[in-house]
Design a protein around this motif. Structure first.
Motif, short mmCIF file in Angstrom:
data_model
loop_
_atom_site.label_atom_id
_atom_site.label_comp_id
_atom_site.label_asym_id
_atom_site.label_seq_id
_atom_site.Cartn_x
_atom_site.Cartn_y
_atom_site.Cartn_z
N VAL A 140 34.70 -62.57 -36.01
CA VAL A 140 33.83 -63.13 -37.10
C VAL A 140 34.01 -64.63 -37.53
CG1 VAL A 140 34.17 -60.86 -38.20
CG2 VAL A 140 35.79 -62.68 -38.69
N MET A 194 40.33 -72.05 -42.89
CA MET A 194 38.76 -71.96 -43.16
C MET A 194 38.23 -73.37 -43.67
SD MET A 194 38.55 -68.36 -45.65
CE MET A 194 40.13 -68.11 -46.29
N ILE A 200 33.29 -67.52 -40.57
CA ILE A 200 33.13 -67.64 -42.06
C ILE A 200 32.16 -68.97 -42.44
CG2 ILE A 200 34.66 -67.90 -44.24
CD1 ILE A 200 35.42 -65.65 -42.30
N VAL A 218 39.79 -62.15 -46.46
CA VAL A 218 39.89 -62.92 -45.43
C VAL A 218 41.08 -63.56 -45.11
CG1 VAL A 218 38.79 -64.71 -43.99
CG2 VAL A 218 37.36 -63.47 -45.62
N ILE A 223 34.39 -56.48 -44.00
CA ILE A 223 34.71 -57.49 -42.66
C ILE A 223 35.11 -56.67 -41.63
CG2 ILE A 223 36.53 -59.11 -42.02
CD1 ILE A 223 37.00 -59.83 -45.07
N ASN A 244 29.06 -61.78 -37.76
CA ASN A 244 29.59 -61.24 -36.54
C ASN A 244 29.00 -62.28 -35.48
OD1 ASN A 244 29.05 -60.05 -34.01
ND2 ASN A 244 30.12 -58.27 -34.78
N THR A 263 37.56 -64.65 -50.52
CA THR A 263 38.56 -65.36 -49.67
C THR A 263 39.69 -64.92 -49.48
OG1 THR A 263 38.86 -67.02 -51.48
CG2 THR A 263 37.43 -67.63 -49.69
N SER A 283 32.44 -61.80 -48.94
CA SER A 283 33.54 -61.37 -49.37
C SER A 283 34.55 -62.55 -50.19
CB SER A 283 34.58 -61.06 -48.16
OG SER A 283 35.96 -60.94 -48.15
N MET A 332 39.61 -60.64 -36.37
CA MET A 332 39.10 -61.76 -37.02
C MET A 332 38.69 -62.71 -35.92
SD MET A 332 39.58 -61.14 -40.14
CE MET A 332 39.03 -62.83 -40.54
N VAL A 389 30.79 -63.82 -44.06
CA VAL A 389 31.44 -63.39 -42.93
C VAL A 389 30.28 -62.79 -42.16
CG1 VAL A 389 33.26 -61.92 -42.06
CG2 VAL A 389 33.64 -62.96 -44.46
N ASP A 407 35.93 -55.38 -49.93
CA ASP A 407 35.52 -56.31 -49.15
C ASP A 407 36.13 -56.23 -47.57
OD1 ASP A 407 34.21 -57.23 -51.40
OD2 ASP A 407 35.33 -59.17 -51.52
#
Length: 338
Positions: free
Chosen positions: A238, A308, A240, A220, A202, A129, A217, A215, A235, A127, A198
């Motif tokens: 970020v 995802m 993935i 997330v 995040i 930024n 899943t 992390s 969210m 994950v 985790d």
């Protein structure tokens, strides 16, 4: 009957041993704590007439309890999360081998051992930024050790089973020398000392405290499914990445369980394990924690997981994760990954 872990042991044993009719009772020790499991268990009772007596607790507490109860334990089945914890029960000789064509047919070989079985899977993803990094910067787990990420990595403790299992998979695929190189590189890139879980990582990435983390899943997915405005905004910040897609694939861990060696209701225990591999139970088992079923023909409609995208999963046998756990901890310790 749902029995909490803190009940007096004698009372619990009395209640569990009260129902002795063959295949009319199943005594379950579970470290899973998901609301959808209630339907999972009640449906089993409706289908089979077998009543489930349940004790819930933390993994370590339940394992210690099973050790102390020994041959007098009323427990038939132990359920928990993470291959390392399932392997611990195996190392303590708590499980009994199960011969079942149903389990052999429905659960892929790499997701079962001779005495415990996986019933859902989760992946460990990267994950990042979006304002600090691009997806191409972190395509593989080894990229987390790249010096260009110095001061950008956040992580939970290196002694946690999730990170130990990931490091065990790196050892299995690439050897101890490469694994230690990765561990040392990750430590050199820490934005701060490891702490929290985790979800904390995040949130720290979204806040810009660090640029990248790893992390499971389901953490997330929980945030992606959130209706809280602050978590929706979080969210959006970020991205993935499914790691190692040109190599062995994203690291996979599991939830699972097995029949206990001293189970007084062995036939009921096998029926229960086989039930957990049924289509209906697989959906409940996986959806309870935003995971995937192990039975490949079963499909779960989970918008967060689907968002995802598809990915290549590592097919490393789950027993290999346990095989390298001790070496993983030694490597983390040497690298200073506390």
């Amino acid at each position: 009957m749902k029995l909490k872990f803190g009940l007096v042991a004698a009372a619990v044993l009395s209640l569990m041993n009260a129902a002795t009719a063959e295949e009319k009772v199943l005594n379950l020790y579970s470290a899973r704590h998901y609301q959808t499991d209630e339907a999972l268990y009640s449906n089993f009772t409706q289908q089979t007439g077998i009543k489930i007596n349940r004790i819930e607790g933390k993994e370590e507490e339940l394992l210690e309890r099973l050790k102390n109860e020994g041959a007098n334990s009323p427990a038939d089945v132990f359920l928990t999360v993470d291959a390392a914890r399932l392997a611990k029960a195996h190392e303590l000789s708590l499980f009994a081998p199960v011969a079942s064509k149903t389990l052999e047919t429905r659960i892929p070989a790499h997701l079962r051992t001779e005495d415990w079985f996986s019933f859902s899977t989760r992946a460990r993803v990267i994950v990042f930024n979006k304002t600090q990094l691009k997806a191409e910067d972190v395509q593989n787990y080894a990229d987390l050790a790249n010096p260009k990420l110095k001061g950008k990595l956040c992580s939970r403790s290196g002694s946690h089973p999730y990170n130990l299992s990931l490091m065990a998979s790196i050892i299995a695929h690439q050897g101890e020398a490469k694994a230690e190189e990765v561990a040392r590189g990750m430590v050199a890139n820490f934005a701060r000392a490891p702490k929290g879980g985790d979800t904390d990582q995040i949130k720290a990435v979204a806040a810009g405290e660090c640029g990248v983390t790893i992390s499971n899943t389901y953490y997330v997915a929980r945030l992606l499914r959130s209706t809280k405005p602050e978590e929706i905004k979080l969210m959006e910040k970020v991205g993935i990445v499914w790691p190692d897609q040109n190599g062995s694939g994203a690291h996979i861990n599991v939830s699972g369980g097995g029949m206990l060696k001293n189970a007084p209701n062995k036939a009921a225990a096998v029926k229960f394990l086989e039930y957990l591999a049924s289509d209906q139970a697989q959906r409940y088992f996986a959806d309870g924690n935003n995971e995937w079923p192990v039975v490949e023909s079963v499909k779960v409609a989970n918008p967060a997981l689907e968002s995802m995208g598809k990915f290549k999963a590592d097919k490393l046998p789950v027993k290999n994760l346990a095989m390298y756990q001790t070496k993983a901890q030694i490597i983390f310790d040497r690298a200073g990954f506390k």
